[in-house]
Write a protein that holds these residues in place. Structure first.
Motif, mmCIF file in Angstrom:
data_model
loop_
_atom_site.group_PDB
_atom_site.id
_atom_site.type_symbol
_atom_site.label_atom_id
_atom_site.label_comp_id
_atom_site.label_asym_id
_atom_site.label_seq_id
_atom_site.Cartn_x
_atom_site.Cartn_y
_atom_site.Cartn_z
ATOM 1 N N ALA A 128 0.821 -1.223 0.000
ATOM 2 C CA ALA A 128 0.000 0.000 0.000
ATOM 3 C C ALA A 128 0.850 1.266 0.000
ATOM 4 C CB ALA A 128 -0.934 0.005 1.206
ATOM 5 N N LEU A 129 2.110 1.149 0.402
ATOM 6 C CA LEU A 129 3.016 2.295 0.393
ATOM 7 C C LEU A 129 3.187 2.881 -0.999
ATOM 8 C CD1 LEU A 129 5.926 1.018 2.646
ATOM 9 C CD2 LEU A 129 4.661 3.127 3.025
ATOM 10 N N PHE A 130 3.024 2.045 -2.003
ATOM 11 C CA PHE A 130 3.334 2.440 -3.371
ATOM 12 C C PHE A 130 2.090 2.648 -4.232
ATOM 13 C CE2 PHE A 130 6.800 -0.101 -1.646
ATOM 14 C CZ PHE A 130 7.887 0.746 -1.839
ATOM 15 N N THR A 131 0.938 2.768 -3.602
ATOM 16 C CA THR A 131 -0.306 2.950 -4.355
ATOM 17 C C THR A 131 -0.863 4.355 -4.146
ATOM 18 O OG1 THR A 131 -1.614 2.033 -2.533
ATOM 19 C CG2 THR A 131 -0.882 0.504 -4.244
ATOM 20 N N GLU A 132 -1.688 4.797 -5.095
ATOM 21 C CA GLU A 132 -2.197 6.166 -5.061
ATOM 22 C C GLU A 132 -3.194 6.385 -3.933
ATOM 23 O OE1 GLU A 132 -4.185 9.483 -8.075
ATOM 24 O OE2 GLU A 132 -3.889 7.409 -8.730
ATOM 25 N N ALA A 133 -4.088 5.444 -3.721
ATOM 26 C CA ALA A 133 -5.113 5.591 -2.689
ATOM 27 C C ALA A 133 -5.109 4.359 -1.788
ATOM 28 C CB ALA A 133 -6.486 5.787 -3.319
ATOM 29 N N PRO A 134 -4.109 4.270 -0.910
ATOM 30 C CA PRO A 134 -3.996 3.081 -0.060
ATOM 31 C C PRO A 134 -5.131 2.981 0.956
ATOM 32 C CG PRO A 134 -2.455 4.751 0.661
ATOM 33 C CD PRO A 134 -3.063 5.254 -0.619
ATOM 34 N N GLU A 135 -5.640 1.767 1.112
ATOM 35 C CA GLU A 135 -6.650 1.515 2.136
ATOM 36 C C GLU A 135 -5.958 0.808 3.297
ATOM 37 O OE1 GLU A 135 -9.894 -0.618 0.451
ATOM 38 O OE2 GLU A 135 -10.388 0.947 -1.015
ATOM 39 N N VAL A 136 -5.655 1.571 4.334
ATOM 40 C CA VAL A 136 -4.922 1.025 5.463
ATOM 41 C C VAL A 136 -5.656 1.365 6.749
ATOM 42 C CG1 VAL A 136 -2.676 1.149 4.313
ATOM 43 C CG2 VAL A 136 -3.503 3.110 5.615
ATOM 44 N N PRO A 137 -5.503 0.541 7.776
ATOM 45 C CA PRO A 137 -6.158 0.820 9.059
ATOM 46 C C PRO A 137 -5.570 2.046 9.736
ATOM 47 C CG PRO A 137 -4.708 -1.081 9.233
ATOM 48 C CD PRO A 137 -4.790 -0.747 7.772
ATOM 49 N N TYR A 138 -6.278 2.530 10.747
ATOM 50 C CA TYR A 138 -5.897 3.763 11.445
ATOM 51 C C TYR A 138 -4.493 3.666 12.028
ATOM 52 C CZ TYR A 138 -5.961 7.535 14.870
ATOM 53 O OH TYR A 138 -5.656 8.648 15.603
ATOM 54 N N SER A 139 -4.145 2.506 12.588
ATOM 55 C CA SER A 139 -2.828 2.347 13.210
ATOM 56 C C SER A 139 -1.700 2.561 12.203
ATOM 57 C CB SER A 139 -2.706 0.955 13.841
ATOM 58 O OG SER A 139 -2.874 -0.053 12.857
ATOM 59 N N GLN A 140 -1.930 2.100 10.966
ATOM 60 C CA GLN A 140 -0.916 2.278 9.927
ATOM 61 C C GLN A 140 -0.847 3.732 9.466
ATOM 62 O OE1 GLN A 140 -1.481 -0.590 6.788
ATOM 63 N NE2 GLN A 140 -1.270 -2.343 8.167
ATOM 64 N N ILE A 141 -1.980 4.411 9.460
ATOM 65 C CA ILE A 141 -1.998 5.833 9.095
ATOM 66 C C ILE A 141 -1.183 6.641 10.104
ATOM 67 C CG2 ILE A 141 -3.460 7.882 8.886
ATOM 68 C CD1 ILE A 141 -5.654 6.069 7.793
ATOM 69 N N VAL A 142 -1.347 6.315 11.384
ATOM 70 C CA VAL A 142 -0.573 6.999 12.430
ATOM 71 C C VAL A 142 0.913 6.790 12.203
ATOM 72 C CG1 VAL A 142 -0.049 7.046 14.899
ATOM 73 C CG2 VAL A 142 -2.426 6.877 14.128
ATOM 74 N N TRP A 143 1.287 5.549 11.899
ATOM 75 C CA TRP A 143 2.693 5.245 11.625
ATOM 76 C C TRP A 143 3.207 6.070 10.448
ATOM 77 C CZ3 TRP A 143 7.297 3.570 12.864
ATOM 78 C CH2 TRP A 143 8.205 3.260 11.856
ATOM 79 N N LEU A 144 2.427 6.164 9.369
ATOM 80 C CA LEU A 144 2.847 6.901 8.182
ATOM 81 C C LEU A 144 2.990 8.399 8.470
ATOM 82 C CD1 LEU A 144 0.770 5.133 5.397
ATOM 83 C CD2 LEU A 144 3.224 4.942 5.831
ATOM 84 N N ILE A 145 2.131 8.935 9.321
ATOM 85 C CA ILE A 145 2.224 10.349 9.690
ATOM 86 C C ILE A 145 3.512 10.604 10.470
ATOM 87 C CG2 ILE A 145 1.216 12.174 11.117
ATOM 88 C CD1 ILE A 145 -1.543 11.039 10.404
ATOM 89 N N ILE A 146 3.780 9.736 11.438
ATOM 90 C CA ILE A 146 5.007 9.876 12.236
ATOM 91 C C ILE A 146 6.233 9.758 11.329
ATOM 92 C CG2 ILE A 146 6.417 8.814 14.048
ATOM 93 C CD1 ILE A 146 3.782 7.963 15.387
ATOM 94 N N ARG A 147 6.175 8.776 10.458
ATOM 95 C CA ARG A 147 7.281 8.539 9.515
ATOM 96 C C ARG A 147 7.502 9.759 8.613
ATOM 97 N NH1 ARG A 147 10.567 7.759 5.648
ATOM 98 N NH2 ARG A 147 10.959 5.726 4.732
ATOM 99 N N SER A 148 6.427 10.380 8.142
ATOM 100 C CA SER A 148 6.536 11.546 7.265
ATOM 101 C C SER A 148 7.158 12.727 7.994
ATOM 102 C CB SER A 148 5.153 11.936 6.726
ATOM 103 O OG SER A 148 4.612 10.898 5.937
ATOM 104 N N ILE A 149 6.759 12.925 9.234
ATOM 105 C CA ILE A 149 7.315 14.031 10.025
ATOM 106 C C ILE A 149 8.820 13.832 10.222
ATOM 107 C CG2 ILE A 149 7.323 15.134 12.294
ATOM 108 C CD1 ILE A 149 4.301 14.522 12.443
ATOM 109 N N ILE A 150 9.211 12.611 10.566
ATOM 110 C CA ILE A 150 10.631 12.310 10.758
ATOM 111 C C ILE A 150 11.397 12.519 9.455
ATOM 112 C CG2 ILE A 150 12.289 10.482 11.275
ATOM 113 C CD1 ILE A 150 10.225 9.311 13.200
ATOM 114 N N SER A 151 10.804 12.101 8.334
ATOM 115 C CA SER A 151 11.459 12.239 7.033
ATOM 116 C C SER A 151 11.704 13.704 6.685
ATOM 117 C CB SER A 151 10.609 11.589 5.939
ATOM 118 O OG SER A 151 10.508 10.202 6.140
ATOM 119 N N VAL A 152 10.724 14.550 6.960
ATOM 120 C CA VAL A 152 10.871 15.982 6.676
ATOM 121 C C VAL A 152 11.988 16.579 7.523
ATOM 122 C CG1 VAL A 152 9.760 18.235 6.864
ATOM 123 C CG2 VAL A 152 8.495 16.312 5.900
ATOM 124 N N ILE A 153 12.001 16.246 8.800
ATOM 125 C CA ILE A 153 13.023 16.783 9.704
ATOM 126 C C ILE A 153 14.418 16.337 9.271
ATOM 127 C CG2 ILE A 153 13.917 16.724 12.069
ATOM 128 C CD1 ILE A 153 10.986 16.458 13.010
#
Length: 199
Positions: A128-153
């Motif tokens: 799902a990481l490589f798809t345009e509209a991933p259908e992932v559970p809430y827990s995975q969305i939280v992980w992706l948000i944290i990961r994105s913030i770390i990546s930007v920093i």
């Protein structure tokens, strides 16, 4: 330089000293490993941004990253280092081409360490990481948000590190290093803008 350093740790807080330490103590082969790994990570990032999972299976994407990543990483390393070596000379830079290659390789260290997150990304989120509209559970969305913030920093700090490593390689100020890095990007964009203005 008598102080022994671990570049993987010291580069975060002492980029210029780390750069000088690497030039004096590390081989180009050592830094080449960093470059090749960073190339793999860069391909994974691009595959995710371009939603390649909509067209290719996850194993194929990983294979592409492992095969093409080192090649493109090596090409980008030589090109960026060569341009910064050449432009830096305009500002009185004293670094050799090898020094600039070291500078760019050292600046890739945070990105390589960030690449560890890709292991967790694939384990947690999968294709799902490589798809345009991933259908992932809430827990995975939280992980992706944290990961994105770390990546930007880390991405921002990697730029700061690059400015300092180029400055140390050329033995001039951080402002001159910033100009050395940004001019090759700004000037072509400016000329393209003028071209479109007069067409």
């Amino acid at each position: 330089m008598n102080e022994k350093m671990n570049p993987w740790l010291s580069v975060w807080v002492k980029p210029r000293k780390t750069m000088r330490y690497v030039i004096e103590t590390k081989s180009m082969q050592y830094m080449l490993i960093v470059v090749l790994i960073s190339g793999v990570i860069d391909i994974l990032d691009k595959a995710s941004n371009k939603n390649l999972g909509d067209s290719f299976a996850l194993p194929l994407i990983i294979l592409m990253a492992l095969v093409l990543g080192p090649l493109f990483g090596w090409i980008g390393w030589w090109t960026s280092s060569g341009i910064s070596y050449w432009v830096g000379k305009w500002f009185g830079g004293q670094g050799s081409f090898d020094d600039l290659r070291m500078a760019f390789a050292v600046s890739y260290i945070p990105l390589v360490l960030l690449g560890v997150f890709w292991i967790f990304d694939i384990l947690i989120v999968g294709a799902a990481l490589f798809t345009e509209a991933p259908e992932v559970p809430y827990s995975q969305i939280v992980w992706l948000i944290i990961r994105s913030i770390i990546s930007v920093i880390v991405g921002i700090w990697s730029t700061v590190i690059l400015i300092n490593t180029v400055a140390e390689a050329h033995r001039f100020s951080a402002w001159k290093a910033f100009a050395t890095i940004i001019l090759p990007v700004v000037v072509p964009v400016f000329f393209v803008f003028l071209l479109f203005m007069f067409i």
